[in-house]
Design a protein around this motif. Structure first.
Motif, PDB file in Angstrom:
ATOM      1  N   HIS A   1      19.203   5.912  18.953  1.00 18.13           N
ATOM      2  CA  HIS A   1      20.185   7.268  19.673  1.00 18.13           C
ATOM      3  C   HIS A   1      19.624   8.598  18.117  1.00 18.13           C
ATOM      4  O   HIS A   1      19.460   7.949  17.290  1.00 18.13           O
TER       5      HIS A   1
ATOM      6  N   CYS B   1      26.217   3.472  23.458  1.00 15.12           N
ATOM      7  CA  CYS B   1      25.868   4.373  24.063  1.00 15.12           C
ATOM      8  C   CYS B   1      26.204   5.285  23.018  1.00 15.12           C
ATOM      9  O   CYS B   1      27.000   4.654  21.518  1.00 15.12           O
TER      10      CYS B   1
ATOM     11  N   VAL C   1      23.191   6.103  27.404  1.00  9.33           N
ATOM     12  CA  VAL C   1      23.550   5.023  27.336  1.00  9.33           C
ATOM     13  C   VAL C   1      21.911   3.973  26.959  1.00  9.33           C
ATOM     14  O   VAL C   1      21.372   4.631  28.303  1.00  9.33           O
TER      15      VAL C   1
ATOM     16  N   VAL D   1      29.504  10.108  25.602  1.00  6.16           N
ATOM     17  CA  VAL D   1      29.200   9.305  26.428  1.00  6.16           C
ATOM     18  C   VAL D   1      30.035   8.318  25.293  1.00  6.16           C
ATOM     19  O   VAL D   1      29.736   8.112  23.807  1.00  6.16           O
TER      20      VAL D   1
ATOM     21  N   VAL E   1      31.496   2.133  26.937  1.00  8.90           N
ATOM     22  CA  VAL E   1      30.038   1.255  27.775  1.00  8.90           C
ATOM     23  C   VAL E   1      31.029   0.032  27.432  1.00  8.90           C
ATOM     24  O   VAL E   1      31.522  -0.678  26.754  1.00  8.90           O
TER      25      VAL E   1
ATOM     26  N   VAL F   1      30.456   3.270  32.394  1.00  7.56           N
ATOM     27  CA  VAL F   1      30.149   4.172  31.696  1.00  7.56           C
ATOM     28  C   VAL F   1      31.301   4.934  31.847  1.00  7.56           C
ATOM     29  O   VAL F   1      31.148   6.063  32.701  1.00  7.56           O
TER      30      VAL F   1
ATOM     31  N   GLY G   1      32.111   9.362  30.384  1.00  2.59           N
ATOM     32  CA  GLY G   1      31.690   9.643  29.000  1.00  2.59           C
ATOM     33  C   GLY G   1      32.924  11.354  29.443  1.00  2.59           C
ATOM     34  O   GLY G   1      33.798  11.336  30.267  1.00  2.59           O
TER      35      GLY G   1
END
Lengths: 643, 309
Positions: B210, B233, B239, B262, B265, B276, B278
């Motif tokens: 990430h 996420c 994700v 996001v 999760v 998910v 967001g």
């Protein structure tokens, strides 16, 4: 596969302004609510969404039509057949059970049929929204029945010589029963001018297309002009129509020759305009010889392209093999000009006729009956070795995995229902890869509404060696009983859960209650502990102490005294209970009969000395010491005399 | 079709930050920026407020229910740096234990799988993670701390399911030792896996992918032997699904890059569907097809769909 995205709207103002989030609740429920991710850097103050509008939480669930009471029978009965299929294949090789599988397939179909009949019955009494719903179910299961039947013919049944036509006609006749019904009514009316009936010619052509030549002839006879030479000629011609009887090469060749002769004969009669005076009869004749123009004229009589297909094949390709079906199907679709207008059912039927099993399976997943169809059909196709053969054609494809994924999903769906979960288990049991793990995850989540259900769940868990699940459920039940103040019940569950510390905790409760009110509860349970008591020392003590009470109450003082001594000598007495035992010793020491030996008495005196600081013992200590001393004197005298 | 079976008006005066149902789905607990935690009875579709728990002095971020075998305990964590464990007695909840050893907001609380005992993990903005274990013998709570788990702060923690190791140290009848693991996500853009080693917690893996704060992590329930799956996420709009056979070598798959941050999760009970949510105001549901590819599902027959507002 292309998937169409369904969108569901949450009707909430706050959700709209702030944003939303979701968490899973149960097997098939999702919780949705407004959401604002706050940052640590934001001041600790009311958010921008502080307002009088209620902040709500929405629980969503997929609608499972199988949970409708009217479909309950379908779910239960098909499970029976499913299990029969699984049992069938356990010990046999595929060649042996082909015929059996075909029978199973027919059983599945008769279950669908029965379900449709039930739906029809209920439909007549239903109103409004319910009526709409039932109508919707009927549409779904009619399609299911129709596709299943075709798949059975093409993929499960063994067709002699691959001559598919007679089965195809049978399929069409079954799913378009209108003409047969009408014909029967008309013939039963014994009228002499049947053509006045508004459905007359429709029925004649309908029967003709379904290959029911005898019925066509029967219908022509009550026509008011039946004595007319044209009518007689038509009857003659139709009677002479050759019928394919055998399946071996010679008989087929023979039939083909006969057929060619017959059509040539009919064609010459048409060319000689022998039928032109009666346009309907002329059309019949032109159809049976396969004249393109005639078949275009008849299209409007066909409700579906496959009705057209069956009729057209009957008169032009009577000896077609099953693998040629796809090309004829496509041709019919082109002729009917419906290629751009194929509905879901049409697409599945075409895929089946093209032997594209993958496509069939993909399409039937979208039938909105929650996976019932795809799970059962793919299981049947798998066992008929129809899926395994695809493994050679498609890289990385595992027929077993595909079958399991559908069975698993169907089983999981049923696990979400409050009373159908045992049916779900039956399916999960036949998922060799992941079935057991899914059961271990879902079984303990079933809400325990009552004791009978709880015990049933425990039984199912035990059957599958899910000891952790059993222990967890029993422990949870124990905690619940404890919370309700039913200690005996709690102990019972604790024993089942084999949880030592919890059992000890409950045994302590029993003993402390005894101290408080002088009574031991749940005597039945304590009386029957047996080897269960070994799970914790505290429970052993409780059990033994209860035994002591029983002996004392039944005046077996000698045994009671012995037990008391062995308890005092053991190392399992809870601190808070010492004084009770010591006080219990007093009446026994004072008993008329001599119960304690000098050694026993020493043990008591020793214990009393060790525990003399116990505040609870304070005012009894002197009596205890005195009793012990008196008993010791008696015991020593007695022992001296009897040495 | 999907239908709303329940719409629960919580009566909270400000934003709800978490809503969790108990193990059997019969009770719902909610927590809010209005500093309170509420418990509702939602059995048979009717909601009844059972209790309104006041004890925090700041927004309450997250709540967690314990397994019923420990009685229905409720844990809550707050901006006020405290974690409170509540215990029910005759439909009223009282403080059972309060943990105040974090120096900043506590963002996430999660009870461990019941097989491990009564254990709670807490992730805080003070960059540490606490693990609170209940000791039945002494009736007390023991706290261990992972210092500097995530620079700037830990946003989420999630426990690994209790799976017995394939080649455990169990010989013969001896039950193999269960290994406690948890995953955390934080403001250092990292996802980290922690393992209990004796009386310490050690960092077992550091998953880097990430490019912005990791907002939520969720360890999937285990179906299929010894395969571990984690979803993470992030504010980088992605994700990621992490999978491993041994918890040491992790393989990453980017599920999707969304149009916005996001936030959350959530795995379904048997770990086959991931929800998910967001900043694009959408909740999407994902599953894995038979070829192992993740796809957004909308199959009406399966009744799953995109939920949009």
């Amino acid at each position: 596969m292309e998937r169409e995205v369904k969108t569901f709207v949450i009707p909430n103002e706050l959700c709209k302004r702030a944003g939303i989030t979701a968490t899973w609740l149960t097997v098939d429920q999702l919780s949705v609510r407004a959401f604002e991710k706050r940052n640590i850097k934001l001041p600790d103050a009311p958010s921008n969404f502080l307002s009088d509008t209620p902040s709500s939480i929405f629980h969503l669930r997929q609608e499972v039509i199988l949970f409708h009471p009217i479909l309950r029978k379908l779910v239960n009965e098909s499970c029976g057949v499913f299990i029969a299929v699984q049992n069938l294949i356990v010990n046999k090789n595929p060649a042996d059970y082909k015929v059996e599988l075909f029978k199973m397939s027919r059983q599945y179909r008769s279950i669908i049929r029965a379900c449709l009949e039930n739906l029809q019955d209920d439909l007549s009494e239903a109103k409004g929204q319910e009526k709409e719903q039932l109508q919707n179910y009927i549409t779904i299961f009619y399609s299911v029945e129709c596709i299943w039947h075709l798949c059975e013919i093409l993929f499960v049944d063994i067709i002699p010589g691959n001559l598919v036509l007679s089965q195809l006609l049978e399929w069409i006749r079954f799913h378009f029963p209108k003409h047969e019904r009408n014909a029967a009514t008309m013939l039963a009316s014994e009228s002499v001018n049947l053509e006045t009936h508004q459905d007359y010619w429709n029925t004649v052509f309908g029967s003709l297309l379904q290959g029911r030549v005898k019925i066509v002839r029967a219908l022509l006879r009550p026509h008011s002009s039946a004595d007319h030479p044209t009518f007689k000629l038509v009857d003659q011609v139709l009677r002479a129509m050759p019928i394919c009887s055998g399946v071996n090469g010679t008989s087929i060749n023979e039939f083909n020759i006969q057929w060619r002769h017959w059509t040539m004969d009919v064609q010459s009669k048409i060319d000689a305009k022998l039928f032109s005076s009666e346009k309907h009869l002329d059309l019949i004749m032109r159809l049976v010889v396969g004249e393109e123009k005639a078949w275009i004229e008849i299209q409007d009589h066909c409700e579906a392209w496959y009705e057209f297909l069956a009729g057209w094949m009957f008169y032009t390709e009577p000896t077609a093999k099953s693998f040629e079906l796809g090309q004829y199907a496509k041709r019919s679709i082109t002729k009917m000009r419906v290629a751009n207008n194929l509905k879901h059912l049409d697409r599945v039927i075409l895929a089946a006729m093209e032997f594209d099993i993958f496509q069939v399976i993909k399409e039937i997943q979208h039938m909105t009956e929650n996976g019932w169809f795809v799970a059962h059909l793919s299981d049947l196709l798998f066992h008929s070795s129809r899926l395994t053969s695809l493994e050679k054609e498609v890289p990385n494809f595992s027929a077993e995995k595909l079958r399991e994924s559908f069975i698993l999903e169907y089983g999981i769906t049923l696990m979400g229902h409050k009373s159908l979960w045992p049916v779900g288990l039956s399916y999960l049991d036949h998922c060799t890869h992941d079935g057991n793990q899914v059961i271990a995850l879902l079984l303990p989540r079933i809400p325990l509404d009552n004791e009978a259900k709880t015990l049933k769940i425990i039984r199912e868990a035990k059957k599958r060696d899910l000891n952790d699940v059993v222990q967890c459920i029993c422990k949870a039940q124990g905690m619940l009983s404890l919370k309700r103040g039913r200690i005996g019940n709690a102990l019972c569950w604790a024993l089942k859960s084999q949880d030592g510390p919890f059992t000890s905790y409950l045994a302590d409760k029993f003993l402390q209650d005894y101290i408080k009110n002088g009574k031991l509860g749940s005597t039945d349970l304590l009386d029957n502990l047996g080897s269960c008591m070994l799970v914790s020392d505290r429970l052993i003590f409780l059990g033994k102490y209860f035994e002591f009470h029983k002996l004392y109450q039944t005046q077996k003082y000698k045994e009671a005294a012995n037990l008391l001594i062995s308890l005092l000598a053991s190392k399992i007495i809870p601190k808070y209970f010492w004084y009770v035992l010591l006080i219990d010793a007093i009446p026994l020491l004072e008993s008329e009969e001599l119960l304690f030996s000098s050694n026993d008495t020493f043990t008591i005196m020793h214990c009393a000395e060790q525990k003399e600081d116990l505040p609870e013992l304070k005012d009894k200590l002197n009596i205890l010491k005195l009793s012990a001393a008196r008993n010791l004197a008696r015991a020593l005298t007695y022992e001296a005399q009897n040495e | 079709m999907v239908s709303i079976i329940n719409s629960i008006d919580t009566g909270h005066e400000d934003m709800i930050h978490d809503a969790e149902v108990d193990y059997y789905g019969l009770r719902l607990a909610t927590c809010s920026s209005d500093n309170s935690v509420k418990v509702f009875d939602i059995k048979s579709g009717v909601q009844t407020l059972i209790d309104d728990l006041k004890g925090h002095f700041g927004p309450v971020w997250q709540i967690a229910w314990s397994h019923p075998k420990f009685g229905n305990l409720l844990a809550s964590c707050s901006y006020d740096r405290k974690v409170i464990i509540w215990k029910e007695h005759q439909r009223k909840w009282a403080k059972y234990y309060e943990y105040a050893n974090h120096d900043s907001s506590v963002n996430s609380v999660q009870f461990a799988p019941p097989e491990f005992g009564l254990i709670l993990a807490c992730g805080s903005s003070d960059s540490s993670i606490s693990i609170l274990s209940y000791n039945q013998g002494t009736n007390s709570w023991d706290a261990k701390k992972i210092q500097n788990a995530h620079a700037i702060g830990c946003n989420a923690v999630s426990w690994a399911p209790a799976i017995t190791p394939l080649f455990g140290n169990g010989e013969g009848d001896q039950k193999p030792q269960l290994i406690k693991r948890l995953v955390s996500g934080g403001c250092d853009n990292l996802v980290k896996i922690w393992r209990e080693d004796g009386d310490r917690w050690v960092e077992e893996s550091k998953l880097e992918l990430h490019s912005d704060w990791v907002r939520d992590v969720a360890w999937a329930p285990s179906v299929g032997l010894h395969r571990y799956t984690i979803a993470s996420c992030s504010q980088d709009r992605r994700v990621v699904i992490w999978t491993s056979d041994d918890c040491l070598n992790w393989h990453s798959t980017i599920l999707h890059t969304f149009d916005d941050v996001v936030w959350n999760v959530s795995w379904s009970l048997n770990g086959n569907i991931l929800a998910v949510s967001g900043g694009d105001n959408k909740i999407t549901l994902w599953d894995q097809n038979s070829e192992g590819v993740w796809q957004c599902i909308s199959d009406v027959a399966k009744g799953q769909g995109q939920i949009n507002n």
